[in-house]
Design an enzyme around this catalytic site. Structure first.
Site, PDB file in Angstrom:
ATOM      1  N   ASP A  84      43.700  32.519 126.417  1.00 32.63           N
ATOM      2  CA  ASP A  84      42.610  33.488 126.591  1.00 32.63           C
ATOM      3  C   ASP A  84      41.658  33.070 127.722  1.00 32.63           C
ATOM      4  O   ASP A  84      40.628  33.707 127.944  1.00 32.63           O
ATOM      5  CB  ASP A  84      41.833  33.711 125.278  1.00 32.63           C
ATOM      6  CG  ASP A  84      41.087  32.466 124.829  1.00 32.63           C
ATOM      7  OD1 ASP A  84      41.242  31.394 125.463  1.00 32.63           O
ATOM      8  OD2 ASP A  84      40.342  32.549 123.830  1.00 32.63           O
ATOM      9  N   ASP A 111      20.310  16.879 122.175  1.00 29.11           N
ATOM     10  CA  ASP A 111      19.893  17.738 123.270  1.00 29.11           C
ATOM     11  C   ASP A 111      18.364  17.801 123.368  1.00 29.11           C
ATOM     12  O   ASP A 111      17.689  18.016 122.360  1.00 29.11           O
ATOM     13  CB  ASP A 111      20.450  19.136 122.988  1.00 29.11           C
ATOM     14  CG  ASP A 111      20.356  20.077 124.170  1.00 29.11           C
ATOM     15  OD1 ASP A 111      21.051  19.846 125.156  1.00 29.11           O
ATOM     16  OD2 ASP A 111      19.579  21.054 124.081  1.00 29.11           O
ATOM     17  N   GLU A 165      18.932  12.824 124.788  1.00 32.98           N
ATOM     18  CA  GLU A 165      18.673  13.373 126.121  1.00 32.98           C
ATOM     19  C   GLU A 165      17.157  13.446 126.265  1.00 32.98           C
ATOM     20  O   GLU A 165      16.501  14.232 125.598  1.00 32.98           O
ATOM     21  CB  GLU A 165      19.299  14.755 126.288  1.00 32.98           C
ATOM     22  CG  GLU A 165      19.215  15.225 127.729  1.00 32.98           C
ATOM     23  CD  GLU A 165      19.379  16.724 127.913  1.00 32.98           C
ATOM     24  OE1 GLU A 165      19.739  17.145 129.012  1.00 32.98           O
ATOM     25  OE2 GLU A 165      19.119  17.489 126.971  1.00 32.98           O
ATOM     26  N   ASP A 201      39.535  25.168 124.283  1.00 31.39           N
ATOM     27  CA  ASP A 201      39.347  25.229 122.831  1.00 31.39           C
ATOM     28  C   ASP A 201      39.720  23.901 122.170  1.00 31.39           C
ATOM     29  O   ASP A 201      40.166  22.968 122.846  1.00 31.39           O
ATOM     30  CB  ASP A 201      40.167  26.393 122.247  1.00 31.39           C
ATOM     31  CG  ASP A 201      41.581  26.403 122.806  1.00 31.39           C
ATOM     32  OD1 ASP A 201      42.229  25.343 122.776  1.00 31.39           O
ATOM     33  OD2 ASP A 201      42.020  27.468 123.317  1.00 31.39           O
ATOM     34  N   ASN A 244      45.573  28.756 124.020  1.00 35.52           N
ATOM     35  CA  ASN A 244      46.145  30.043 123.596  1.00 35.52           C
ATOM     36  C   ASN A 244      46.076  31.131 124.665  1.00 35.52           C
ATOM     37  O   ASN A 244      46.253  32.305 124.363  1.00 35.52           O
ATOM     38  CB  ASN A 244      45.463  30.519 122.308  1.00 35.52           C
ATOM     39  CG  ASN A 244      43.976  30.772 122.517  1.00 35.52           C
ATOM     40  OD1 ASN A 244      43.432  30.426 123.568  1.00 35.52           O
ATOM     41  ND2 ASN A 244      43.329  31.377 121.551  1.00 35.52           N
ATOM     42  N   ASP A 273      25.461  19.323 133.404  1.00 37.76           N
ATOM     43  CA  ASP A 273      24.265  19.927 134.011  1.00 37.76           C
ATOM     44  C   ASP A 273      24.055  19.484 135.451  1.00 37.76           C
ATOM     45  O   ASP A 273      23.039  19.825 136.065  1.00 37.76           O
ATOM     46  CB  ASP A 273      23.006  19.528 133.220  1.00 37.76           C
ATOM     47  CG  ASP A 273      23.003  20.065 131.810  1.00 37.76           C
ATOM     48  OD1 ASP A 273      23.573  21.149 131.583  1.00 37.76           O
ATOM     49  OD2 ASP A 273      22.413  19.402 130.933  1.00 37.76           O
ATOM     50  N   ASP A 281      42.791  25.037 127.598  1.00 31.51           N
ATOM     51  CA  ASP A 281      42.978  26.269 126.824  1.00 31.51           C
ATOM     52  C   ASP A 281      44.360  26.247 126.170  1.00 31.51           C
ATOM     53  O   ASP A 281      45.365  26.115 126.865  1.00 31.51           O
ATOM     54  CB  ASP A 281      42.843  27.462 127.783  1.00 31.51           C
ATOM     55  CG  ASP A 281      43.165  28.778 127.102  1.00 31.51           C
ATOM     56  OD1 ASP A 281      43.074  28.847 125.856  1.00 31.51           O
ATOM     57  OD2 ASP A 281      43.514  29.737 127.819  1.00 31.51           O
TER      58      ASP A 281
HETATM   59  C1  GLC Z   1      20.209  20.376 127.721  1.00 36.50           C
HETATM   60  C2  GLC Z   1      21.662  20.676 127.954  1.00 36.50           C
HETATM   61  C3  GLC Z   1      21.780  21.890 128.814  1.00 36.50           C
HETATM   62  C4  GLC Z   1      21.128  23.048 128.100  1.00 36.50           C
HETATM   63  C5  GLC Z   1      19.702  22.728 127.688  1.00 36.50           C
HETATM   64  C6  GLC Z   1      19.199  23.705 126.663  1.00 36.50           C
HETATM   65  O1  GLC Z   1      19.554  20.010 128.878  1.00 36.50           O
HETATM   66  O2  GLC Z   1      22.312  19.551 128.475  1.00 36.50           O
HETATM   67  O3  GLC Z   1      23.107  22.184 129.149  1.00 36.50           O
HETATM   68  O4  GLC Z   1      21.143  24.178 128.918  1.00 36.50           O
HETATM   69  O5  GLC Z   1      19.585  21.455 127.111  1.00 36.50           O
HETATM   70  O6  GLC Z   1      19.836  23.498 125.447  1.00 36.50           O
HETATM   71 CA    CA Z   2      41.474  29.385 124.282  1.00 35.13          CA
END
Ligand code: GLC
Ligand code: CA
Length: 554
Positions: free
Chosen positions: A25, A200, A255, A29, A23, A328, A21
């Site tokens: 918050d 993804d 993936e 980032d 800044n 995950d 981070d």
């Molecule tokens: C993939 C991502 C996971 C996400 C899912 C839905 O498995 O790695 O983090 O929740 O897709 O996008």
């Molecule tokens: Ca930040």
């Protein structure tokens, strides 16, 4: 086998929310990442995989995108992104973007239009169906994050499909305009100079047109057979390849949950013209007590059997990713190693040895190079992740299990284990933020942090650094063929890699006990490439310490 830079690379995954981070918050980032590029350069990695940084209402921490061509406000601006890309490139580091195109956010303008009326031009961008009757969704499918996979929408009295949360409606890839819009967006990023895409849940983009009930496990039916590796997935990926990917020197990784070695040859075959590599989960799945929720370790023989099959069947034909954890999954050392203080470092190094000596492209998930551990959750209020929160509610608070039964399982597997802030130093909040972190820092940051490890030559960090450097000097680590030994051992993971006249022997003790081992004749007296302890390997009969690992080379 073709030689390519992405086979030779080591990838480092950044989960931006939890990395650094800048800044105060409490949220990581882009400028935070910029400030840590020299750390990554020092580690020696080649590529950053950036989990999503696009505009998002953060129902699933950025995996629900409302604008693919804008940066999430909390993470910074497009100027910050351009600066990150340029400064990474200055250091010889490439950046691979997360591409989440199975679904968008329900706040994406396409969906806001789509739900307005049945004749809206964007209606067919998503998957709409009539319910079976006023109360019942089109079928019994359950979503990955709990509840039905269908959400009723009042405006048109129809249901839309969401395989993940109801704020993640699935795109309709059978619509050519959807595909073209996605390709245009990808081209825009490629023209900006990014170096690839991690795609993804890409194996889910094509659905069958018939959508019958799925086999029910508990309340809901399984959508798998109708939505995973669906009828047109290869056609669409080939089209994507031809339209976008083939025009750039980029890396692509899909993936692909549920992929088999046979299917991997289609997705990521040497000549398949789809993706460069798959990211498969067979070695991190299985033996679940309650779905994915379990506190049981996979027996080593089973783990080896799975990994060995992938090694053998893809060799020379397709390319795989190598990983123990990601955003995950729970932390590698807590799951496959041993996070008790006396074994944490040695077992983290053992796991690193085992993985980096296999064939495939290795992925390091942020903090893995420090041996970061699972989080000691105290109560369900500690969870931030939609999957964990919903699972606790579905299985426990509003379900069949008692807290005592479910708690060990959910804390062992919760995705939040991997999402606690990166541990930079021993100052407050581990140096991650000067504010209040969005998710608690693991209390072990005083011992486990980057500052301490970069200054200790025997640290887990320096061990990873050494493994990465070895990859550059030893093509056998990348292109060599694989042969397992001692397949029935529940303690030792042993294999060789061979390329022309070079040969490596990797020996890893996965147990907390000593183990005896006979070094194969041809390796007796061979040089030691790396070892996670002080031992000598010049005679045949040796005794390995708990979690010892070493590699010999002839
Ligand atoms: C993939 C991502 C996971 C996400 C899912 C839905 O498995 O790695 O983090 O929740 O897709 O996008
Ligand atoms: Ca930040």
């Amino acid at each position: 086998m073709n030689k390519t830079w992405w086979k030779e690379a080591v990838i480092y995954q950044i989960y931006p929310r939890s990395f650094m981070d800048s800044n105060g918050d409490g949220i990581g980032d882009l400028q935070g990442i910029v400030s840590r590029l020299d750390y990554l350069k020092y580690l020696g990695i080649d590529v950053i995989w950036l989990s999503p940084v696009y505009q998002s209402p953060n129902d699933d921490n950025g995996y629900d995108i409302s604008d693919y061509q804008a940066i999430m406000d909390e993470f910074g601006t497009m100027e910050d992104f351009d600066e990150l890309l340029a400064k990474a490139h200055d250091r010889g580091i490439r950046i691979v973007m997360d591409l989440v195109v199975n679904h968008t956010s329900d706040e994406h303008k396409w969906f806001l239009e789509s739900k307005k009326s049945k004749d809206n031009p964007y209606r067919d961008y998503y998957i709409w169906r009539e319910g079976q009757n006023e109360q019942a969704p089109p079928n019994n499918w359950g979503s990955c994050f709990g509840g039905s996979a269908w959400q009723y929408d009042e405006a048109t009295s129809m249901y839309y499909l969401h395989l993940f949360s109801k704020k993640q409606p699935d795109l309709n890839w059978d619509n050519k305009e959807v595909r073209q819009s996605v390709y245009d967006m990808m081209t825009w990023w490629c023209e900006k100079g990014i170096d690839g895409f991690r795609m993804d849940v890409i194996s889910m983009i094509s659905k069958t047109s018939e959508m019958p009930d799925g086999k029910a496990e508990g309340l809901y039916g399984d959508f798998g057979p109708y939505c995973i590796h669906g009828p047109n997935v290869h056609k669409y990926l080939q089209e994507m390849n031809e339209t976008v990917l083939s025009k750039y020197d980029i890396m692509t990784v899909g993936e692909t949950a549920g992929v088999t070695t046979e299917l991997a040859k289609q997705y990521a075959g040497e000549d398949a013209r789809e993706l460069n590599m798959v990211f498969q989960f067979e070695h991190v799945e299985g033996n679940g007590k309650y779905g994915k929720w379990t506190d049981q370790k996979m027996p080593l023989t089973m783990l080896k059997k799975t990994l060995s099959r992938w090694q053998r069947e893809l060799h020379g034909k397709a390319w795989n990713s190598l990983f123990w954890d990601n955003h995950d999954q729970p932390r590698a050392v807590s799951r496959f190693g041993d996070d008790r203080p006396m074994f944490r470092e040695i077992s983290a190094k053992m796991l690193a040895t085992c993985l980096h000596m296999l064939q495939g492209t290795p992925y390091i998930y942020q903090g893995e190079e420090l041996g970061m551990t699972n989080y000691p959750f105290q109560s369900p209020d500690d969870f931030r992740d939609i999957e964990s929160i919903n699972a606790y509610s579905q299985w426990c608070a509003n379900g069949p299990l008692s807290h005592e039964e479910f708690w060990p399982c959910i804390t062992a597997k919760s995705r939040d284990n991997a999402r606690t802030p990166m541990q930079w130093d021993d100052t407050e909040n581990a140096g991650f933020t000067t504010g209040t972190p969005w998710i608690s820092v693991n209390p072990n940051y005083k011992e486990i942090n980057a500052k301490a490890e970069t200054s200790d030559p025997d640290s887990v960090f320096h061990y990873y650094k050494k493994l990465i450097a070895l990859r550059r000097e030893n093509p056998v680590m990348i292109y060599g063929s694989y042969e397992p030994l001692l397949e029935d051992s529940e303690e030792l993971f042993v294999y060789t890699r061979t390329l022309d006249l070079e040969k490596l022997l990797t020996v890893c003790n996965f147990s907390d006990k000593e183990a005896s081992f006979t070094i194969p004749y041809e390796f007796v007296g061979a040089g030691c490439l790396i070892s996670n302890t002080e031992n000598t390997y010049d005679k045949a009969e040796i005794t390995l310490r708990p979690y010892e690992a070493f590699v010999l080379k002839i």
